[in-house]
Scaffold this active site. Structure first.
Site: not given
Ligand code: FEO
Length: 394
Positions: A24, A78, A80, A82, A145, A164, A191, A224
């Site tokens: 993104h 989370h 999101e 991913d 986040h 994250d 990051y 990640h």
């Protein structure tokens, strides 16, 4: 390469996404990984999933350890995509009646991503789930986040599943910090600068909260990149330092150019800044990706921006980087603007407006040159650079 047993009975069953190059808007030349963790106890727990297109790879990795149907509960740290994209497929496979633990905001946000019914179990900070010999404790990390974000702590093994937080967009065969060494730090810094920077004050509060809770942490397992097991305090201390946004004696000259005139100005300004003993780098926007520029912004004191005037406005790449930078809310910077123009010359004023809107303190009036700079104009650029260099050097 997966599953990887990270400690006895706990596996990373996630995947490497070797080929993603744009996350993104963030450049990921080293790809990334979507880590997911399987805990084998009297109850079997899965912490987080992966991007939807890798859901079958996740199931395949789980099946090498245990029949996926035997998973008793899932934790979504989370929402999101991913990390939750594979959730519908996983819940369908393991049984949709199985509990799905998430924060209150996670319940709301997951329901807005997935239309099927799931057995959401909304939890709050401090709430525990017993797996048998092990216990999961949830720690809400709202706005780190996303509003739904949380960590999950496993007290018996002293593991923090940090979503994250402390991650890096890095796909590799190394799975632990001690296997890659300091080479991972630039990825962690990038990051932070591109994802977590706006939430710096919350990160400082979170580190205080975790310290007050007295959590012993042997390993930090982000969603990640590599796991921090050799020295988790190294990345925690780096987060405290980056969140403080203490600048170095460093300036960036970020610019684009149409016919090399603004480029000539940029180089003369950068040389002028350098002459005052300041670390400075001209950053041409058609060479540098916005996310790499943001990594440099993190510890720079001066942000100097240059744009030619195009159709009474900014050159489009300047609008791009300034929009991106504004969203990431860097603090404590000084700045200045410059640019070449043909007849109307609005760009420098527009750059100054953008810098001001980011609370960047403009320390020199903007410098404009009509058409191609001659030696007098280049001397003026050099002097402009000297003044900025002096301000940075203090
Ligand atoms: Fe890696 Fe906010 O998702």
């Amino acid at each position: 390469m997966r599953p990887i047993e990270i400690v006895k009975g706990i596996y990373d069953v996630g995947v490497n996404d070797w080929n993603i190059s744009d996350f993104h808007g963030y450049s990921t030349p080293y790809g990334t990984s979507y880590n997911a963790f399987l805990i084998i106890d009297e109850k079997i727990a899965l912490i987080d999933t992966v991007k939807s297109e890798f859901a079958d790879d996740l199931l395949y990795n789980i099946a090498k350890v245990v029949d996926p149907k035997k998973i008793d509960l899932v934790v979504s740290n989370h929402t999101e995509m991913d990390h939750s994209g594979g959730l519908a497929r996983i819940m369908h496979r393991i049984g949709e009646e199985k509990p799905l633990y998430c924060s209150k905001m996670g319940k709301k946000n997951l329901a807005r991503h997935f239309r099927q019914n799931m057995n959401y179990q909304a939890v709050e900070s401090g709430q525990e789930v017993n797996l048998g010999k092990r216990t999961l404790t949830f720690i809400e990390t709202r706005m780190l986040h996303w509003p739904d974000s949380m960590f999950t702590y496993l007290k018996e093994d002293r593991l923090l599943f940090s979503s994250d937080g402390f991650g890096q967009h890095y796909a590799g065969y190394e799975k632990f910090d001690d296997q890659i060494g300091d080479a991972i730090m630039p990825h962690a810094k990038k990051y932070f600068a591109n994802i977590l920077l706006p939430y710096s004050p919350l990160i400082l509060k979170l580190v205080d909260k975790v310290t007050d809770m007295g959590l012993a942490i042997d390993m930090i397992c982000p969603d990640h990149g590599v796991i921090w097991r050799k020295d988790p305090s190294k990345i925690i201390n780096a987060y405290v330092r980056w969140s403080g946004q203490e600048p170095r004696k460093k300036a960036l000259v970020i610019y684009d150019t149409m016919w090399h005139s603004t480029e000539m100005m940029a180089n003369a300004i950068a040389a002028g800044i350098s002459a005052k003993g300041v670390d400075v780098r001209p950053m041409y926007l058609r060479k540098w990706h916005r996310s790499d520029i943001m990594t440099e912004v993190l510890d720079a004191k001066a942000i100097v921006v240059g744009s030619p005037t195009l159709n009474n406005g900014l050159f489009p790449t300047l609008a791009d980087i300034l929009t991106y930078m504004k969203g990431l809310k860097p603090k404590g910077k000084i700045g200045a603007a410059f640019g070449s123009y043909g007849w109307s010359g609005e760009a420098v004023k527009l750059l100054e407006n953008e810098l001001t809107s980011m609370n960047i303190d403009i320390i020199e009036p903007g410098l404009r040159v009509q058409y191609v700079p001659g030696s007098d104009a280049l001397d003026a650029c050099s002097e402009f650079g000297h003044k900025i260099g002096k301000a940075v050097a203090g």
